[in-house]
Scaffold this active site. Structure first.
Site, PDB file in Angstrom:
ATOM      1  N   GLN A 134      28.566  29.047  43.329  1.00 20.01           N
ATOM      2  CA  GLN A 134      28.409  30.280  42.541  1.00 20.01           C
ATOM      3  C   GLN A 134      29.362  30.282  41.343  1.00 20.01           C
ATOM      4  OE1 GLN A 134      29.810  33.701  44.683  1.00 20.01           O
ATOM      5  NE2 GLN A 134      28.821  35.181  43.340  1.00 20.01           N
ATOM      6  N   GLY A 135      28.816  30.235  40.144  1.00 16.98           N
ATOM      7  CA  GLY A 135      29.651  30.221  38.938  1.00 16.98           C
ATOM      8  C   GLY A 135      29.659  31.572  38.255  1.00 16.98           C
ATOM      9  N   TYR A 136      30.404  32.511  38.821  1.00 15.37           N
ATOM     10  CA  TYR A 136      30.548  33.835  38.205  1.00 15.37           C
ATOM     11  C   TYR A 136      31.897  33.924  37.486  1.00 15.37           C
ATOM     12  CZ  TYR A 136      26.622  36.459  40.419  1.00 15.37           C
ATOM     13  OH  TYR A 136      25.407  36.952  40.784  1.00 15.37           O
ATOM     14  N   SER A 137      33.002  33.776  38.268  1.00 19.23           N
ATOM     15  CA  SER A 137      34.344  34.064  37.723  1.00 19.23           C
ATOM     16  C   SER A 137      34.760  33.087  36.626  1.00 19.23           C
ATOM     17  CB  SER A 137      35.385  34.003  38.840  1.00 19.23           C
ATOM     18  OG  SER A 137      35.013  34.848  39.885  1.00 19.23           O
ATOM     19  N   GLU A 252      26.444  39.369  49.012  1.00 25.23           N
ATOM     20  CA  GLU A 252      27.733  38.736  49.278  1.00 25.23           C
ATOM     21  C   GLU A 252      28.626  39.656  50.102  1.00 25.23           C
ATOM     22  OE1 GLU A 252      30.166  37.780  45.824  1.00 25.23           O
ATOM     23  OE2 GLU A 252      30.831  35.960  46.849  1.00 25.23           O
ATOM     24  N   GLU A 378      41.375  46.546  45.549  1.00 26.36           N
ATOM     25  CA  GLU A 378      41.593  47.613  44.550  1.00 26.36           C
ATOM     26  C   GLU A 378      40.266  47.991  43.900  1.00 26.36           C
ATOM     27  OE1 GLU A 378      43.373  44.827  44.756  1.00 26.36           O
ATOM     28  OE2 GLU A 378      45.354  45.544  45.325  1.00 26.36           O
TER      29      GLU A 378
HETATM   30  C1  LIG Z   1      39.047  32.009  48.147  1.00 25.89           C
HETATM   31  C2  LIG Z   1      38.310  32.448  46.922  1.00 25.89           C
HETATM   32  C3  LIG Z   1      37.028  31.999  46.714  1.00 25.89           C
HETATM   33  C4  LIG Z   1      36.321  32.392  45.565  1.00 25.89           C
HETATM   34  N1  LIG Z   1      35.066  31.879  45.351  1.00 25.89           N
HETATM   35  C5  LIG Z   1      34.420  32.191  44.199  1.00 25.89           C
HETATM   36  C6  LIG Z   1      33.153  31.600  43.904  1.00 25.89           C
HETATM   37  O1  LIG Z   1      32.618  30.798  44.677  1.00 25.89           O
HETATM   38  N2  LIG Z   1      32.558  31.917  42.740  1.00 25.89           N
HETATM   39  C7  LIG Z   1      33.107  32.804  41.844  1.00 25.89           C
HETATM   40  O2  LIG Z   1      32.486  33.074  40.825  1.00 25.89           O
HETATM   41  N3  LIG Z   1      34.314  33.379  42.095  1.00 25.89           N
HETATM   42  C8  LIG Z   1      34.973  33.092  43.252  1.00 25.89           C
HETATM   43  N4  LIG Z   1      36.218  33.648  43.511  1.00 25.89           N
HETATM   44  C9  LIG Z   1      36.818  34.506  42.494  1.00 25.89           C
HETATM   45  C10 LIG Z   1      36.902  35.969  42.870  1.00 25.89           C
HETATM   46  O3  LIG Z   1      35.653  36.587  42.787  1.00 25.89           O
HETATM   47  C11 LIG Z   1      37.940  36.604  41.937  1.00 25.89           C
HETATM   48  O4  LIG Z   1      39.184  36.037  42.265  1.00 25.89           O
HETATM   49  C12 LIG Z   1      38.005  38.103  42.088  1.00 25.89           C
HETATM   50  O5  LIG Z   1      36.852  38.702  41.597  1.00 25.89           O
HETATM   51  C13 LIG Z   1      39.237  38.689  41.346  1.00 25.89           C
HETATM   52  O6  LIG Z   1      39.262  38.259  40.040  1.00 25.89           O
HETATM   53  P1  LIG Z   1      40.584  37.575  39.396  1.00 25.89           P
HETATM   54  O7  LIG Z   1      41.060  36.515  40.318  1.00 25.89           O
HETATM   55  O8  LIG Z   1      40.237  37.195  38.005  1.00 25.89           O
HETATM   56  O9  LIG Z   1      41.673  38.710  39.405  1.00 25.89           O
HETATM   57  P2  LIG Z   1      41.811  39.915  38.362  1.00 25.89           P
HETATM   58  O10 LIG Z   1      40.473  40.518  38.150  1.00 25.89           O
HETATM   59  O11 LIG Z   1      42.535  39.428  37.168  1.00 25.89           O
HETATM   60  O12 LIG Z   1      42.709  40.917  39.169  1.00 25.89           O
HETATM   61  C14 LIG Z   1      44.125  40.794  39.261  1.00 25.89           C
HETATM   62  C15 LIG Z   1      44.668  42.012  40.001  1.00 25.89           C
HETATM   63  O13 LIG Z   1      44.359  43.220  39.257  1.00 25.89           O
HETATM   64  C16 LIG Z   1      43.652  44.133  40.099  1.00 25.89           C
HETATM   65  N5  LIG Z   1      42.645  44.859  39.300  1.00 25.89           N
HETATM   66  C17 LIG Z   1      41.748  44.314  38.445  1.00 25.89           C
HETATM   67  N6  LIG Z   1      40.947  45.291  37.945  1.00 25.89           N
HETATM   68  C18 LIG Z   1      41.333  46.451  38.515  1.00 25.89           C
HETATM   69  C19 LIG Z   1      40.891  47.814  38.410  1.00 25.89           C
HETATM   70  N7  LIG Z   1      39.873  48.138  37.630  1.00 25.89           N
HETATM   71  N8  LIG Z   1      41.510  48.757  39.161  1.00 25.89           N
HETATM   72  C20 LIG Z   1      42.539  48.417  39.973  1.00 25.89           C
HETATM   73  N9  LIG Z   1      43.021  47.151  40.095  1.00 25.89           N
HETATM   74  C21 LIG Z   1      42.423  46.175  39.394  1.00 25.89           C
HETATM   75  C22 LIG Z   1      42.977  43.284  41.138  1.00 25.89           C
HETATM   76  O14 LIG Z   1      42.696  44.034  42.308  1.00 25.89           O
HETATM   77  C23 LIG Z   1      44.017  42.203  41.377  1.00 25.89           C
HETATM   78  O15 LIG Z   1      44.993  42.662  42.277  1.00 25.89           O
HETATM   79  C24 LIG Z   1      36.926  33.277  44.640  1.00 25.89           C
HETATM   80  C25 LIG Z   1      38.221  33.753  44.879  1.00 25.89           C
HETATM   81  C26 LIG Z   1      38.918  33.343  45.986  1.00 25.89           C
HETATM   82  C27 LIG Z   1      40.310  33.848  46.204  1.00 25.89           C
END
Ligand SMILES: Cc1cc2nc3c(=O)[nH]c(=O)nc-3n(C[C@H](O)[C@H](O)[C@H](O)COP(=O)(O)OP(=O)(O)OC[C@H]3O[C@@H](n4cnc5c(N)ncnc54)[C@H](O)[C@@H]3O)c2cc1C
Length: 391
Positions: A134-137, A252, A378
């Site tokens: 899954q290429g979202y992030s 998901e 969050e």
């Molecule tokens: C083990 C693992 C597997 C994953 N697998 C995939 C995958 O297969 N494909 C994929 O696409 N992604 C994947 N991800 C990514 C995952 O979806 C993101 O890590 C997640 O959505 C958080 O985004 P970020 O890491 O950019 O953190 P950020 O969005 O930068 O957040 C950083 C901090 O800020 C807080 N924050 C952000 N916005 C808000 C808000 N509006 N209100 C309050 N707090 C906020 C968050 O809660 C967090 O504590 C994976 C992540 C992990 C850890």
């Protein structure tokens, strides 16, 4: 359909029509016969070649894709039978597995795919010819997914893709990636995004693994450098991929919202507490009762919401609630287990206890990211409060 596939399809049809108790007995018997000792480590998750071999085995024996309709090659199980399917895996302690092609992309292909996409791609998911990630992030688009910047620009019959994805689970094992890309201009950031299906071996794609805290390289980064993707690989309507992206996230959260890992952590805690002689301590026993009643709530919530989802009810913030309840309970239980039991670890040298401690420590490490992936805690609280406060 060849002869073997015909036989396999008729067996699957038969299974979905069994009475629930007969279905349970048949699945249990099959699992007991086919799970060797390596397949009985519930704190672990299959990856790489053993994962693909297991999925193929399930497919050949007609136990693959319990939630998919029979017309698409799945088992077509009722919701009650899907729960039984899961319960038996958990009862026996079968090693977990994840197949994003089956659980996330498949349902989207069924809803939004062209006839050709369904006919070609669904069978290839089932027999594991294709294995999807899954290429979202992206580096600056996680919680705020709509700020993604990977672009796909039309060039004749192709798109040219440039950008980067990160945290892509199973990127090293995958043959394909489903991804969100920017294709158009927009007034709202959720517009102008499309859902593209990409062969990961296409020239211009580079993958790089990231090692996690448990020492595994289950996820990684993907770089797209002038990657040419045929326009037939677009899923749904151009510039309207956000709708698919959102409905995929519902699927998901349904699977991440299962209280199974919380249950496993509690069982391990119980079992090790007995071996370490602290099970009768009144403070410990009171904490255990607290966890047990929270687990009951999580189970009821999960069964209720999944049942309503499968029945076609429109749910939204309920998914967030379910994900939040199950993942935070898992994390707190694993944390408490490590806190109270670690002082006893050095004193126990018998093999079964050592193995249990090893598994518990692993479980603790995998409990750390559950409140991040699939949307952080969050963000789930944000969604719930918006819905409750109607803002
Ligand atoms: C083990 C693992 C597997 C994953 N697998 C995939 C995958 O297969 N494909 C994929 O696409 N992604 C994947 N991800 C990514 C995952 O979806 C993101 O890590 C997640 O959505 C958080 O985004 P970020 O890491 O950019 O953190 P950020 O969005 O930068 O957040 C950083 C901090 O800020 C807080 N924050 C952000 N916005 C808000 C808000 N509006 N209100 C309050 N707090 C906020 C968050 O809660 C967090 O504590 C994976 C992540 C992990 C850890």
């Amino acid at each position: 359909m060849n002869r073997l596939e015909e036989i396999s399809a008729s067996v699957v049809a038969h299974r979905s029509e069994l009475a629930d108790a007969e279905f349970r007995a048949a699945w249990r018997a099959w699992l007991e016969e086919h799970c060797d000792v390596q397949m009985l480590r519930p704190a672990r998750r299959l990856a790489g070649a053993p994962l693909k071999a297991w999925l193929r085995k399930l497919n050949v024996h007609g136990w693959r894709a319990p939630g998919w309709p029979r017309e698409h090659g799945g088992m077509g199980l009722s919701f009650a039978k899907q729960l039984i399917y899961r319960e038996e895996l958990e009862r026996l302690g079968v090693t977990r597995w994840l197949d994003l092609g089956e659980t996330l992309l498949g349902p989207m292909l069924m809803r939004h795919g062209t006839q050709e996409q369904k006919a070609t791609l669904l069978p290839r998911i089932l027999d594991c010819s294709d294995f999807w990630c899954q290429g979202y992030s992206e580096p600056n688009a996680g919680s705020d997914l709509a700020s993604l910047r990977t672009t796909a620009v039309r060039d004749g019959d192709d798109f040219i893709v440039n950008g980067q994805k990160i945290w892509t689970t199973f990127v090293q094992d995958a043959t394909h990636i489903f991804t969100l890309v920017r294709t158009g201009r927009y007034e709202r950031r959720q517009q102008g995004i499309s859902f593209l299906l990409i062969d990961i071996e296409t020239p211009g794609i580079t993958r790089r693994g990231i090692r996690n805290i448990a020492g595994d390289s289950e996820f990684g980064e993907v770089f797209f450098d002038d990657v040419r993707v045929p326009s037939s690989q677009l899923l749904g309507t151009l510039d309207e991929g956000w709708t698919i992206a959102k409905s995929l996230l519902e699927f998901e959260r349904t699977s991440i919202g299962s209280p199974f890992l919380a249950d496993l952590a509690l069982k391990m805690l119980n079992s090790l507490a007995e071996r370490c002689g602290i099970a009768d301590d009144p403070v410990f026993a009171a904490r255990m009762k607290g966890f047990a009643s929270e687990l009951d709530v999580a189970r009821l919530l999960y069964a209720d919401l999944c049942g309503r989802f499968v029945a076609g009810e429109k749910l939204d913030s309920e998914f967030s609630m379910m994900k939040l309840v199950s993942t935070e309970l898992f994390q707190r239980t694993a944390e408490y287990a490590v806190e109270v039991l670690t002082p006893y670890q050095a004193g126990h040298h018998d093999q079964p206890t050592r193995v249990l401690f090893e598994e518990l420590n692993h479980l603790y490490l995998i409990s750390r990211p559950v409140t991040i992936f699939g949307g952080t805690s969050e963000v789930q609280r944000d969604i719930i409060s918006r819905s409750l406060l109607a803002v």
